[in-house]
Scaffold this motif. Structure first.
Motif: not given
Length: 253
Positions: A64-85
């Motif tokens: 949601w946070l990344g998607g405020q700037a760009d949908p692809w950035l939101g998807a990338l942010a979600a994926l990075l958090v998924w892998v990191w967590s």
């Protein structure tokens, strides 16, 4: 009355301890540490879906946070958090399973030997690239329409290890797959099945969860003969991708 309260407090403390053990094992999230033995890690499987709920909330929030700037950035942010967590724990299992299937050529002993090898081969590398790419694209498609289901998917995918541990044989005596098999109780499966049924009222796409978990279980039995810790991790990853894809299709319809 006092005895009943004491029993309830002990039960609550046991649940909290199990949740901490599960969070420490399945994630890289900061939190308290407890001394835990093999039995504690095995019993923590009962709380895997709660850990998945925490992961899902973090992933959806990052998207949601990344998607405020760009949908692809939101998807990338979600994926990075998924892998990191998760510390890429389940991705490691997927890579090991892919290497084992690609190199074993039907030899069960070689399959287990390859799965134990800490080095990653070409089959594992390709599997991880495809998995990460699939999740990135599916997150991009789902984030604008499926916040609630994105929170739920990591949780319901972690019901899988309870099912597989209960109904599929362990391939490695003394390993993680064998220890969790004895810790999974019928009442745990019934309890999570009831929770899933309730969630389906709010998120109908989750009706597909039993089919996804059963289908993967049958595939594991046919191709591998049973379960190991790596296969449990691979199953979580494959469940998540399958449910993301189904959620995207459901939203499109």
């Amino acid at each position: 009355m006092g005895r009943r309260c004491a029993h309830g407090a002990d039960y609550g403390a046991a649940i909290m301890r199990g949740l901490i053990v599960a969070l420490n094992f399945l994630t890289r999230l900061p939190g308290p540490r407890v001394d835990a033995g093999p039995e504690d890690f095995a019993a923590a499987i009962r709380l895997y879906p709660l850990v998945g709920l925490v992961i899902g909330a973090l992933v959806a929030g990052a998207g949601w946070l990344g998607g405020q700037a760009d949908p692809w950035l939101g998807a990338l942010a979600a994926l990075l958090v998924w892998v990191w967590s998760t510390g890429a724990l389940h991705l490691d299992g997927l890579g090991d399973m892919a290497d084992a299937l690609g190199a074993a050529h039907g030899d069960p002993d070689r399959m287990l030997s390859v799965m134990r090898d800490p080095h990653m081969g070409s089959f594992g590398a390709v599997a991880l690239i495809l998995q990460l790419a699939a999740k990135l694209v599916l997150l991009h498609l789902l984030l604008p329409v499926g916040w609630a289901v994105l929170v739920a998917i990591p949780a319901v995918a972690r019901i899988g290890p309870l099912v597989w541990a209960r109904f599929l044989p362990s391939l490695r005596p003394g390993g993680l797959g064998a220890s969790v098999a004895g810790a999974t109780r019928v009442r745990d499966l019934i309890g999570w099945a009831l929770v899933l049924a309730g969630a389906c009222v709010l998120l109908p796409v989750l009706i597909a969860v039993p089919l996804v978990l059963a289908g993967l279980g049958l595939w594991f039995r046919a191709r591998l003969g049973g379960m190991t810790g790596d296969v449990h991790g691979a199953g979580i990853e494959l469940s998540e991708s399958a449910l993301l894809a189904l959620a995207v299709l459901y939203a499109a319809l």
